[in-house]
Design a protein around this motif. Structure first.
Motif, PDB file in Angstrom:
ATOM      1  N   PRO A 111      25.408  47.408  52.975  1.00 23.47           N
ATOM      2  CA  PRO A 111      26.379  46.314  52.817  1.00 23.47           C
ATOM      3  C   PRO A 111      26.985  46.317  51.413  1.00 23.47           C
ATOM      4  CG  PRO A 111      24.371  45.532  53.865  1.00 23.47           C
ATOM      5  CD  PRO A 111      24.097  46.929  53.408  1.00 23.47           C
ATOM      6  N   LEU A 112      28.231  45.918  51.330  1.00 30.78           N
ATOM      7  CA  LEU A 112      28.952  45.865  50.058  1.00 30.78           C
ATOM      8  C   LEU A 112      29.167  44.415  49.637  1.00 30.78           C
ATOM      9  CD1 LEU A 112      31.680  48.560  50.813  1.00 30.78           C
ATOM     10  CD2 LEU A 112      29.448  48.884  49.737  1.00 30.78           C
ATOM     11  N   PHE A 113      29.322  44.213  48.326  1.00 34.59           N
ATOM     12  CA  PHE A 113      29.572  42.884  47.777  1.00 34.59           C
ATOM     13  C   PHE A 113      30.595  43.041  46.655  1.00 34.59           C
ATOM     14  CE2 PHE A 113      27.331  38.613  47.170  1.00 34.59           C
ATOM     15  CZ  PHE A 113      28.391  38.049  46.504  1.00 34.59           C
ATOM     16  N   ILE A 114      31.759  42.443  46.822  1.00 37.07           N
ATOM     17  CA  ILE A 114      32.775  42.457  45.767  1.00 37.07           C
ATOM     18  C   ILE A 114      32.423  41.322  44.814  1.00 37.07           C
ATOM     19  CG2 ILE A 114      35.217  42.278  45.206  1.00 37.07           C
ATOM     20  CD1 ILE A 114      35.707  43.111  48.211  1.00 37.07           C
ATOM     21  N   VAL A 115      31.915  41.662  43.639  1.00 35.51           N
ATOM     22  CA  VAL A 115      31.417  40.640  42.716  1.00 35.51           C
ATOM     23  C   VAL A 115      32.492  40.161  41.737  1.00 35.51           C
ATOM     24  CG1 VAL A 115      29.025  41.415  42.917  1.00 35.51           C
ATOM     25  CG2 VAL A 115      30.473  42.363  41.112  1.00 35.51           C
ATOM     26  N   GLU A 116      33.565  40.930  41.576  1.00 37.34           N
ATOM     27  CA  GLU A 116      34.675  40.514  40.711  1.00 37.34           C
ATOM     28  C   GLU A 116      35.975  41.054  41.279  1.00 37.34           C
ATOM     29  OE1 GLU A 116      34.448  41.508  36.566  1.00 37.34           O
ATOM     30  OE2 GLU A 116      32.308  41.042  36.455  1.00 37.34           O
ATOM     31  N   ASN A 117      37.011  40.205  41.290  1.00 36.02           N
ATOM     32  CA  ASN A 117      38.350  40.601  41.697  1.00 36.02           C
ATOM     33  C   ASN A 117      39.292  39.529  41.199  1.00 36.02           C
ATOM     34  OD1 ASN A 117      40.374  40.214  44.503  1.00 36.02           O
ATOM     35  ND2 ASN A 117      40.444  42.077  43.301  1.00 36.02           N
ATOM     36  N   GLY A 118      40.219  39.883  40.330  1.00 34.04           N
ATOM     37  CA  GLY A 118      41.102  38.851  39.814  1.00 34.04           C
ATOM     38  C   GLY A 118      42.259  39.406  39.008  1.00 34.04           C
ATOM     39  N   LEU A 119      43.073  38.478  38.538  1.00 34.61           N
ATOM     40  CA  LEU A 119      44.310  38.808  37.835  1.00 34.61           C
ATOM     41  C   LEU A 119      44.421  37.971  36.570  1.00 34.61           C
ATOM     42  CD1 LEU A 119      47.143  40.199  37.874  1.00 34.61           C
ATOM     43  CD2 LEU A 119      47.946  38.224  39.175  1.00 34.61           C
ATOM     44  N   GLY A 120      44.563  38.629  35.435  1.00 36.96           N
ATOM     45  CA  GLY A 120      44.788  37.939  34.167  1.00 36.96           C
ATOM     46  C   GLY A 120      46.263  37.610  33.998  1.00 36.96           C
ATOM     47  N   LEU A 121      46.543  36.333  33.716  1.00 33.38           N
ATOM     48  CA  LEU A 121      47.924  35.868  33.563  1.00 33.38           C
ATOM     49  C   LEU A 121      48.058  34.975  32.339  1.00 33.38           C
ATOM     50  CD1 LEU A 121      48.575  34.638  37.226  1.00 33.38           C
ATOM     51  CD2 LEU A 121      49.498  36.715  36.206  1.00 33.38           C
ATOM     52  N   GLY A 122      49.234  34.970  31.751  1.00 32.19           N
ATOM     53  CA  GLY A 122      49.571  33.960  30.763  1.00 32.19           C
ATOM     54  C   GLY A 122      50.094  32.737  31.496  1.00 32.19           C
ATOM     55  N   HIS A 123      49.758  31.545  31.018  1.00 33.21           N
ATOM     56  CA  HIS A 123      50.146  30.329  31.742  1.00 33.21           C
ATOM     57  C   HIS A 123      50.860  29.341  30.835  1.00 33.21           C
ATOM     58  CE1 HIS A 123      48.037  31.412  35.305  1.00 33.21           C
ATOM     59  NE2 HIS A 123      46.842  31.314  34.776  1.00 33.21           N
ATOM     60  N   GLU A 124      51.796  28.637  31.440  1.00 31.23           N
ATOM     61  CA  GLU A 124      52.457  27.510  30.803  1.00 31.23           C
ATOM     62  C   GLU A 124      52.425  26.352  31.798  1.00 31.23           C
ATOM     63  OE1 GLU A 124      53.610  27.506  27.720  1.00 31.23           O
ATOM     64  OE2 GLU A 124      53.243  29.642  27.381  1.00 31.23           O
ATOM     65  N   PHE A 125      52.307  25.135  31.275  1.00 30.40           N
ATOM     66  CA  PHE A 125      52.374  23.968  32.142  1.00 30.40           C
ATOM     67  C   PHE A 125      53.824  23.745  32.550  1.00 30.40           C
ATOM     68  CE2 PHE A 125      48.308  23.217  30.144  1.00 30.40           C
ATOM     69  CZ  PHE A 125      47.554  22.666  31.167  1.00 30.40           C
ATOM     70  N   ASP A 126      54.043  23.436  33.821  1.00 26.87           N
ATOM     71  CA  ASP A 126      55.389  23.115  34.304  1.00 26.87           C
ATOM     72  C   ASP A 126      55.742  21.691  33.910  1.00 26.87           C
ATOM     73  OD1 ASP A 126      55.597  25.623  35.401  1.00 26.87           O
ATOM     74  OD2 ASP A 126      55.113  24.996  37.434  1.00 26.87           O
ATOM     75  N   ALA A 127      56.987  21.289  34.202  1.00 28.46           N
ATOM     76  CA  ALA A 127      57.466  19.953  33.846  1.00 28.46           C
ATOM     77  C   ALA A 127      56.607  18.854  34.464  1.00 28.46           C
ATOM     78  CB  ALA A 127      58.923  19.787  34.271  1.00 28.46           C
ATOM     79  N   ASP A 128      55.965  19.155  35.600  1.00 25.60           N
ATOM     80  CA  ASP A 128      55.126  18.156  36.262  1.00 25.60           C
ATOM     81  C   ASP A 128      53.710  18.102  35.690  1.00 25.60           C
ATOM     82  OD1 ASP A 128      54.045  20.513  37.214  1.00 25.60           O
ATOM     83  OD2 ASP A 128      54.362  20.061  39.332  1.00 25.60           O
ATOM     84  N   GLY A 129      53.477  18.866  34.609  1.00 24.20           N
ATOM     85  CA  GLY A 129      52.163  18.855  33.972  1.00 24.20           C
ATOM     86  C   GLY A 129      51.124  19.699  34.692  1.00 24.20           C
ATOM     87  N   GLN A 130      51.563  20.562  35.605  1.00 22.29           N
ATOM     88  CA  GLN A 130      50.656  21.397  36.394  1.00 22.29           C
ATOM     89  C   GLN A 130      50.889  22.872  36.070  1.00 22.29           C
ATOM     90  OE1 GLN A 130      48.386  19.900  38.561  1.00 22.29           O
ATOM     91  NE2 GLN A 130      49.194  18.027  37.640  1.00 22.29           N
ATOM     92  N   ILE A 131      49.922  23.696  36.432  1.00 27.02           N
ATOM     93  CA  ILE A 131      50.069  25.150  36.327  1.00 27.02           C
ATOM     94  C   ILE A 131      50.162  25.689  37.748  1.00 27.02           C
ATOM     95  CG2 ILE A 131      48.975  27.322  35.666  1.00 27.02           C
ATOM     96  CD1 ILE A 131      47.694  25.813  33.328  1.00 27.02           C
ATOM     97  N   HIS A 132      51.340  26.198  38.079  1.00 24.51           N
ATOM     98  CA  HIS A 132      51.588  26.737  39.412  1.00 24.51           C
ATOM     99  C   HIS A 132      51.454  28.264  39.334  1.00 24.51           C
ATOM    100  CE1 HIS A 132      52.793  22.836  40.957  1.00 24.51           C
ATOM    101  NE2 HIS A 132      53.446  22.667  39.822  1.00 24.51           N
TER     102      HIS A 132
END
Length: 200
Positions: free
Chosen positions: A92-113
């Motif tokens: 059996p296999l287990f994917i222990v890490e998978n992801g994407l590094g991004l720079g983020h800014e808060f939108d006008a609504d105060g959220q990160i989309h």
């Protein structure tokens, strides 16, 4: 053993060691997957970029997108990797890490989309499902990297954010450490609650 012999390395064995190695077997194989890398044996051997994996003769793959940090975004490569590992090791296999590094800014609504992260995770999970349902890979688990923003291991930056929860901290260590859920947090909760069926 042939490689050790070529390098002049002698491995000593005690009685019974070879039998132990022959009979020994792990219960599962865990691995991290972020990107694929393309190489060309004829490409010049230039100083390698450690951030991209540091592989000699690495070349750009013009058929796939790259992240802001130059990492290849290749969900089909994950399906391929799952099949190669399962065909080779039959555990059996287990994917222990998978992801994407991004720079983020808060939108006008105060959220990160962070729609790019949602697309990355969705596309990779879809390929995982194909590997399991169509190819017969025995996968025991999947965990994205990561839940919360931390300093990037590869670049030492806080601005390269992998988390679904934003942490108010910059590269110089300034910030309140306040946490904010990004759009990907709610999306991933929905994906978990639906056992991967609702990836919209």
């Amino acid at each position: 053993m042939k490689e050790f012999a070529r390098d002049g390395i002698e491995i000593s064995f005690l009685d019974g060691d070879e039998e132990i190695l022959k009979n020994g077997k792990v219960d599962y194989l865990g691995f991290s997957y972020y990107m694929s890398t393309m190489v060309d044996k004829d490409a010049p051997l230039a100083p390698t970029n450690k951030v991209h994996g540091g592989i000699p003769h690495e070349v750009e793959n013009e058929y796939i997108e790259r992240s802001d940090w130059g990492w290849a975004i290749d969900p089909i490569g994950l399906r391929y990797t799952l099949n190669r590992f399962y065909d080779r090791y039959q555990v059996p296999l287990f994917i222990v890490e998978n992801g994407l590094g991004l720079g983020h800014e808060f939108d006008a609504d105060g959220q990160i989309h962070d729609q790019a992260r949602i697309a990355y995770l969705r596309d990779h999970i879809e390929q995982i499902k194909l590997a399991v349902d169509e190819d017969g890979v025995d996968l025991m688990g999947y965990t994205p990297w990561g839940v919360i923003d931390i300093v990037s291991f590869t670049t030492g930056e806080m601005k390269k954010r992998y988390g679904m929860i934003y942490v108010d901290r910059d590269n110089e260590g300034n910030g309140t450490l306040a946490r904010s859920k990004k759009a990907s947090f709610a999306w991933y909760r929905k994906a978990i609650d639906s056992d991967g069926e609702d990836l919209a």
